[in-house]
Design a protein around this motif. Structure first.
Motif, PDB file in Angstrom:
ATOM      1  N   VAL A  29       6.987   2.500  -2.606  1.00  0.00           N
ATOM      2  CA  VAL A  29       5.547   2.794  -2.702  1.00  0.00           C
ATOM      3  C   VAL A  29       5.132   2.776  -4.171  1.00  0.00           C
ATOM      4  O   VAL A  29       4.104   2.180  -4.531  1.00  0.00           O
ATOM      5  CB  VAL A  29       5.201   4.156  -2.044  1.00  0.00           C
ATOM      6  CG1 VAL A  29       3.775   4.581  -2.372  1.00  0.00           C
ATOM      7  CG2 VAL A  29       5.398   4.081  -0.534  1.00  0.00           C
ATOM      8  N   LYS A  33       4.348  -1.518  -3.042  1.00  0.00           N
ATOM      9  CA  LYS A  33       4.362  -1.984  -1.656  1.00  0.00           C
ATOM     10  C   LYS A  33       3.437  -1.137  -0.797  1.00  0.00           C
ATOM     11  O   LYS A  33       3.188   0.032  -1.095  1.00  0.00           O
ATOM     12  CB  LYS A  33       5.777  -1.922  -1.077  1.00  0.00           C
ATOM     13  CG  LYS A  33       6.717  -2.937  -1.666  1.00  0.00           C
ATOM     14  CD  LYS A  33       8.027  -2.978  -0.913  1.00  0.00           C
ATOM     15  CE  LYS A  33       8.936  -3.975  -1.595  1.00  0.00           C
ATOM     16  NZ  LYS A  33       9.555  -4.890  -0.705  1.00  0.00           N
ATOM     17  N   SER A  34       2.946  -1.735   0.275  1.00  0.00           N
ATOM     18  CA  SER A  34       2.158  -0.970   1.243  1.00  0.00           C
ATOM     19  C   SER A  34       3.077   0.046   1.917  1.00  0.00           C
ATOM     20  O   SER A  34       4.313  -0.079   1.857  1.00  0.00           O
ATOM     21  CB  SER A  34       1.561  -1.906   2.302  1.00  0.00           C
ATOM     22  OG  SER A  34       2.591  -2.397   3.150  1.00  0.00           O
ATOM     23  N   LEU A  35       2.509   1.032   2.575  1.00  0.00           N
ATOM     24  CA  LEU A  35       3.328   2.040   3.249  1.00  0.00           C
ATOM     25  C   LEU A  35       4.240   1.393   4.287  1.00  0.00           C
ATOM     26  O   LEU A  35       5.415   1.731   4.387  1.00  0.00           O
ATOM     27  CB  LEU A  35       2.450   3.104   3.907  1.00  0.00           C
ATOM     28  CG  LEU A  35       1.665   4.025   2.979  1.00  0.00           C
ATOM     29  CD1 LEU A  35       0.852   5.021   3.789  1.00  0.00           C
ATOM     30  CD2 LEU A  35       2.585   4.750   2.017  1.00  0.00           C
ATOM     31  N   ASP A  37       5.318  -1.806   4.464  1.00  0.00           N
ATOM     32  CA  ASP A  37       6.366  -2.605   3.824  1.00  0.00           C
ATOM     33  C   ASP A  37       7.408  -1.726   3.147  1.00  0.00           C
ATOM     34  O   ASP A  37       8.605  -2.026   3.185  1.00  0.00           O
ATOM     35  CB  ASP A  37       5.754  -3.586   2.833  1.00  0.00           C
ATOM     36  CG  ASP A  37       4.975  -4.704   3.519  1.00  0.00           C
ATOM     37  OD1 ASP A  37       5.220  -4.959   4.718  1.00  0.00           O
ATOM     38  OD2 ASP A  37       4.111  -5.307   2.866  1.00  0.00           O
ATOM     39  N   TYR A  52       3.617   1.961  10.672  1.00  0.00           N
ATOM     40  CA  TYR A  52       2.393   2.471  10.051  1.00  0.00           C
ATOM     41  C   TYR A  52       2.254   3.979  10.296  1.00  0.00           C
ATOM     42  O   TYR A  52       1.993   4.746   9.371  1.00  0.00           O
ATOM     43  CB  TYR A  52       1.167   1.726  10.591  1.00  0.00           C
ATOM     44  CG  TYR A  52      -0.124   2.278  10.066  1.00  0.00           C
ATOM     45  CD1 TYR A  52      -0.554   1.950   8.788  1.00  0.00           C
ATOM     46  CD2 TYR A  52      -0.898   3.146  10.819  1.00  0.00           C
ATOM     47  CE1 TYR A  52      -1.733   2.471   8.274  1.00  0.00           C
ATOM     48  CE2 TYR A  52      -2.077   3.675  10.317  1.00  0.00           C
ATOM     49  CZ  TYR A  52      -2.486   3.332   9.047  1.00  0.00           C
ATOM     50  OH  TYR A  52      -3.638   3.855   8.552  1.00  0.00           O
ATOM     51  N   SER A  56       3.020   6.849   7.365  1.00  0.00           N
ATOM     52  CA  SER A  56       1.941   7.781   7.007  1.00  0.00           C
ATOM     53  C   SER A  56       2.435   9.220   7.070  1.00  0.00           C
ATOM     54  O   SER A  56       2.105  10.037   6.209  1.00  0.00           O
ATOM     55  CB  SER A  56       0.744   7.590   7.933  1.00  0.00           C
ATOM     56  OG  SER A  56       0.202   6.302   7.781  1.00  0.00           O
ATOM     57  N   ARG A  59       4.881   9.794   4.121  1.00  0.00           N
ATOM     58  CA  ARG A  59       4.161   9.885   2.840  1.00  0.00           C
ATOM     59  C   ARG A  59       3.607  11.290   2.607  1.00  0.00           C
ATOM     60  O   ARG A  59       3.460  11.727   1.474  1.00  0.00           O
ATOM     61  CB  ARG A  59       3.028   8.840   2.826  1.00  0.00           C
ATOM     62  CG  ARG A  59       2.083   8.891   1.643  1.00  0.00           C
ATOM     63  CD  ARG A  59       2.809   8.556   0.352  1.00  0.00           C
ATOM     64  NE  ARG A  59       1.920   8.541  -0.796  1.00  0.00           N
ATOM     65  CZ  ARG A  59       1.591   9.597  -1.525  1.00  0.00           C
ATOM     66  NH1 ARG A  59       2.068  10.793  -1.211  1.00  0.00           N
ATOM     67  NH2 ARG A  59       0.815   9.477  -2.571  1.00  0.00           N
TER      68      ARG A  59
END
Length: 87
Positions: A29, A33-35, A37, A52, A56, A59
């Protein structure tokens, strides 16, 4: 002439998340990178839709959120980098 206000040293960096996959996720992150990925790159097995949701949640875990938040704030002030993890 006034004495300058005493400065307090910056807080020490938080320890990296103890779980190696969480640490890897956080560093991905921080690397941009996206969450989703970052979650998949850290080694979690999941569909992208489930990744996803799970990314989330991960995170927001205190150990991960604190680690990412510290290094994001630190990086916005300087070019220092978090310690590397073993992927």
């Amino acid at each position: 002439m006034k004495n300058p206000a005493p400065t307090t040293p910056p807080p020490p960096p938080p320890p990296p998340p103890a779980n190696p996959k969480w640490h890897s996720f956080a560093n991905h992150v921080l690397g941009g990178k996206s969450l989703v990925d970052a979650y998949l790159a850290a080694g979690f097995q999941s569909t992208r839709a489930a990744a996803y949701v799970n990314a989330s949640k991960l995170r927001r875990k205190p150990a991960v959120a604190t680690y990412i938040g510290y290094w994001m704030r630190k990086d916005s002030r300087s070019r220092s980098q978090p310690p590397a993890c073993e992927d």
